[in-house]
Design a protein around this motif. Sequence first.
Motif, mmCIF file in Angstrom:
data_model
loop_
_atom_site.group_PDB
_atom_site.id
_atom_site.type_symbol
_atom_site.label_atom_id
_atom_site.label_comp_id
_atom_site.label_asym_id
_atom_site.label_seq_id
_atom_site.Cartn_x
_atom_site.Cartn_y
_atom_site.Cartn_z
ATOM 1 N N UNK A 286 -11.607 -6.604 -9.311
ATOM 2 C CA UNK A 286 -12.263 -5.844 -8.381
ATOM 3 C C UNK A 286 -13.619 -5.433 -8.937
ATOM 4 N N UNK A 287 -14.707 -5.395 -8.382
ATOM 5 C CA UNK A 287 -16.147 -5.156 -9.141
ATOM 6 C C UNK A 287 -16.232 -3.949 -9.819
ATOM 7 N N UNK A 288 -15.568 -2.864 -9.231
ATOM 8 C CA UNK A 288 -15.625 -1.764 -10.189
ATOM 9 C C UNK A 288 -14.753 -1.632 -11.378
ATOM 10 N N UNK A 289 -13.785 -2.277 -11.362
ATOM 11 C CA UNK A 289 -13.012 -2.663 -12.721
ATOM 12 C C UNK A 289 -13.385 -3.570 -13.635
ATOM 13 N N UNK B 87 -16.850 -3.715 -14.060
ATOM 14 C CA UNK B 87 -17.747 -2.816 -14.546
ATOM 15 C C UNK B 87 -17.098 -1.923 -15.408
ATOM 16 N N UNK C 289 -16.602 4.196 -6.498
ATOM 17 C CA UNK C 289 -16.834 2.935 -6.281
ATOM 18 C C UNK C 289 -15.518 2.413 -5.616
ATOM 19 N N UNK C 290 -14.291 2.947 -5.979
ATOM 20 C CA UNK C 290 -13.123 2.559 -5.513
ATOM 21 C C UNK C 290 -12.888 2.641 -3.855
ATOM 22 N N UNK D 89 -15.766 -4.785 0.180
ATOM 23 C CA UNK D 89 -16.075 -5.236 -0.908
ATOM 24 C C UNK D 89 -15.032 -6.388 -1.418
ATOM 25 N N UNK E 130 -20.896 5.292 -9.518
ATOM 26 C CA UNK E 130 -19.774 4.513 -10.103
ATOM 27 C C UNK E 130 -18.301 5.004 -9.972
ATOM 28 N N UNK F 186 -13.639 -0.288 -2.166
ATOM 29 C CA UNK F 186 -12.803 -1.525 -2.585
ATOM 30 C C UNK F 186 -11.474 -1.187 -1.818
ATOM 31 N N UNK F 187 -11.209 -0.201 -1.212
ATOM 32 C CA UNK F 187 -9.709 0.238 -0.637
ATOM 33 C C UNK F 187 -9.795 -0.042 0.901
ATOM 34 N N UNK F 188 -8.600 -0.167 1.546
ATOM 35 C CA UNK F 188 -8.387 -0.309 2.930
ATOM 36 C C UNK F 188 -8.092 1.277 3.522
ATOM 37 N N UNK G 127 1.012 -1.218 0.107
ATOM 38 C CA UNK G 127 0.072 -0.059 -0.052
ATOM 39 C C UNK G 127 0.830 1.259 -0.009
ATOM 40 N N UNK H 52 -7.728 -3.078 -5.348
ATOM 41 C CA UNK H 52 -8.725 -2.393 -4.574
ATOM 42 C C UNK H 52 -8.388 -0.972 -4.190
ATOM 43 N N UNK H 53 -9.020 0.057 -4.717
ATOM 44 C CA UNK H 53 -8.709 1.705 -4.312
ATOM 45 C C UNK H 53 -7.740 2.064 -5.000
ATOM 46 N N UNK H 54 -7.144 1.253 -6.079
ATOM 47 C CA UNK H 54 -5.969 1.812 -6.928
ATOM 48 C C UNK H 54 -6.271 1.793 -8.156
ATOM 49 N N UNK H 55 -7.325 2.722 -8.492
ATOM 50 C CA UNK H 55 -7.871 2.416 -9.930
ATOM 51 C C UNK H 55 -7.052 3.340 -10.872
#
Lengths: 289, 855
Positions: free
Chosen positions: A177-180, A182, B52-53, B129, B49, B56-58, A113, A153-156
């Motif tokens: 990741x779900x949003x990825x 999508x 959404x991240x 998530x 949308x 999904x993050x910590x 992270x 997750x969280x690192x779009x």
Amino acid sequence: MSPSLTNRLLGYPDDARLLIINADDFGMCHAVNAAVMRALQEGIVRSTTLMTPCPWARHAMRFLAEHPEIPFGVHLTVIADWEDYRWGPIAPRGMVPTLINPQGDFYNFDQMQPFLAQADLTQLEMEFRAQIETVLSAGLRPTHLDWHCLRLQGWDNVYEVMLRLAREYGLALRAVVPSHITRVQSLGLPANDSGFLDSYLVDPTTKAAAYADLLRHLPAGLSEWAVHPGLDTPELLTIEPQGNHVRQTDFDFLISPQAREIVQAEGIILLDYRALRDVWAAVEVERVH
Amino acid sequence: MKTQSLTGNWEFRQADTADWSPATVPGGVHTDLLALGCIPDPFVGDNERRVAWVAEADWEYRSRFTADAELREQPRVWLVCDGLDTLATVSLNGRVLGLADNMFRRYRWEVKPLLAEDNELLIAFASPVQYVSEQQAQRPLPGVSQAIAGGPHLRKAPCQFGWDWGPQLPPVGIWKGLRLEGDDGAALSDVHLRQSHADGAVRLSAAVAVEQPAGEPLTARLRVIAPDGETWTVEAAASAAQPADLSLPIPQPQLWWPNGYGAQPLYRIVVSLWRGEVEVDRRDYQVGLRTVELRQEADQWGRSFQFVVNGVPIFAKGSNWIPADSFPTRISDDYLETLIRAAAETHHNMLRVWGGGFYEEERFYDLCDRYGILVWQDFIFSCSVYPLDEPTFLENVRAEVEENVRRLRHRASLALWCGNNEMEWGWVDWGWRAQPELDALKVAYDRFFHHTLPAWCAAADPDTAYWPSSPSSDTPFAAPNGQQQGDAHYWDVWHGRQPFTAYRNQYPRFMSEFGFQALPPLATIRTYADEADWNMTSYVMEQHQKNASGNSLMVGQMLDTFRLPQEFSSLVYLSMVLQAEGIRYGVEHWRRQRDRVAGTLYWQLNDCWPVASWSSVDYFGRWKALHYAARRFYAPLLLSIEDAPPRFGVYVTSDRRDSWEGLVRWSLETLDGTPLAGGEEPLRAAPLATTPVNSFDLAGYVTGDNRRELVFVAELWSPDGPLARQTAFFVPTKHLALVDPQLTATCSGDGGQLRVELCGRSLARLVELELDGADVVFSDNYFDLPAGRVATITCPLPAGWSVAQARMPCACARSTNPSSRIERRELIEKNGGGRFHDKRSIIFLHGRETNVFCS
């Protein structure tokens, strides 16, 4: 449950149960290479991904060159997992300073992270590109990109770099990741939409039964399993002392007659990334024209 | 006990990243990021949308605090977290105290050895998530198609992962208070308040369990303070070995009644623990004295499902409650009260806290106690298969159930514990049983909801009824949605595309869910969609419609009743009046069958974000047409017409406990008010019953030519004036020969109220009133106004307004002459209260072009 968009994009019926079993970490060490090769040739594994920065990548690449029928991808690697068994960037270290620790290696997994938080995206892209080019310049033709030991997750922003490279090179890209998922589907592209399994999360003591159960009840749509076959040789046991036999138990199941029988009995369609790659590449072409 | 709140001075960051930013506690990552301007508003456009991240993050939350010296000297010090959402690792001064994985539980860790003068509390939240996705990959469980898959693996509000009315925005963070608690070993550990009623006498008791340092004498005290302040006290020695049983009679007990059946007197209860003259611990409660039972008796239709309060069978009138915000920590006390009051003002006497949300906070039940709203409380399981065969999951649920039952069992409003939402139905009708891999989970379901959970409830709360599932027949897997016994959810109107008239073929014993969607009011749509997107099927509008076929279902039914709307604002209006008409049609039918059907809870009262949904009150608290209709169809005296043209049956359904005398006037008239027939019937409405008034066969008056021009009007009159009016027609509204009703409006100001009298020359159908520039609740809205009648409507004058600036656009459903002229009339203010000094004329527009709706 809505029908799988991916099934439609790939030309399969809505109720088809598609599964990609991808052997990650090809090239990491000899014990992994040996297991991946056997699992591809004797087991239910249909796809693998290559870790170009690792010491045994050349061995893996020679095998792939000798077996052009085996589909494989590039396992984008910027994390080094093991304390005494290290690897670092393919790009010159001076050009990717945010990717390396003071010793010049990639960061460990437990620093993932903070590493991502400070990594320069341009340098990240440069290193990813170097790893893809290493494969291409060896005359190999990969099907897709995935990644090693990154929780995206969280690192779009990191995923967007990969997505851009996948589209540029005409390769498919793993989506977890779900949003990825999508995001990929919003581009009209196929992605795993029925579940992604990381074999490191499956309890090794009950693994064969768990895998069998998952196969028997695999949902319609495209699922992906990221498996990690390896052999409990002295080499692997030394590299990965806390490995808890994850890799050996993966290997055991993947080459077992039971696995083959269940896949056959259940009518599961084992895929690799070629079918996905074709759609990814085609959509790209349409946009260009 | 000494306490120190720890809600101040928090920072947060994405896990392991460098920079900390200020955080609000209680709160969550989304609202903290929003406050910093780091993410766009998730409720606008398609931003859901784009953010959404976040889930999904910590994330990590950190607070540095100085512990109170007095607290640190206590022999025992605890860190108490009332709510962590959800996967939390809690560390104090670098040492891990423990892990939390259930947002519905309170967590407590002893911290005395770790507590210093200056401290750092770190709470690391793992992505919900990511967790559910990983679990789902290993053990796929059927769930809701609009949700992020895997939610049932985690004890977190199911709808936060998405629902057919809610976004996929699972919050993350410290969602309730947290504090240090210190004591010397003496403390209350459990208080069980009960009441017994016999022949009008009430006895209140408290079983008090304590923690007691060895050998120290302690005294438990029960103090009861009546609504008028009179106080009674009783005390007894308390010991850790055995709970103290305290009880006392309540002289001249004042009973608590559901809304509409009587008052809601509340007694204050203080249970305290004393060492000599020092109070070492205490808990405060409010209690209403009542009995509630769920009476199920064999009858000619099967078995009744009747709530009985203080011996009086109650027709449950209400709706279903969902979380009032996707980010629950920003639900203000005012907003919560606005919603509960909106329920009470529309004669609700029951809300079902639906099992896809969360167990509500104390303030919710405080309000329900105060407003006389019975609570049907689901446990938090909904529409999915849960891993109830996993021992760790089950143990987690056991702690959750025990804690929440103990927390809520004394509530006057608590009427029922219900195991889950629609899961028994799922096992029988949704195809789960066709999946052999789920067999073990069906066995686990049966064991849990028919044996384990009722046993836990009976042990902790023997006084409240338990019901296994909604809907259920109380016979495992046998016709869970049947109409002989138990409750029912009826969704064939809506999902099944049945016409509203299908409601009349349904005779459930208790209708706990049924509903129909509407768009939210235009002012709400404006908050999430630009005018360029004002089309029902635009991309943005469909981001705020989570039921895949919702828009089609709305339009389909709309065209059965109304003409195709010509513009978006007309569509919005028609969707709302359509919803209101449909639900009215059902409720009136079921209230007429009062002996057979014991309640209706429409789906749903409220929204958690701005969206097209089945709600009657939208996310901003705006009343949709349905909510106004509820005020009429849930009125204690309901006048209703059973229309089967050319026959019209007229009924009065009374929820009064005494009989009531009045008059019903009826007429058959043309839309412009020419009477063809009429009369009046004296009425003696029996208590708690439906009284048929008369049935009128008007075939002799109707021809093929005039049927589009006729209206049947019924009115209920008390000696003081008209109470209710109903209309019925011979053709659907779209075929009525409606003309511009030429409404005139007379306005006056009276104290803090605006008052408008409306009158028209022809029938005005479904009249909509607005107050330009302000959100107000009118005394009535979306009503029919036959020719020549006067409707007097009031609304509060917004703070700082004068009557002169009030403009009230008014619209109604129309079927002809869409380009009719706009009338402006200038009316002189009647300055009744003397408060309004502006004597200028006030202009009321009626039929402003943009608000003239064509149907």
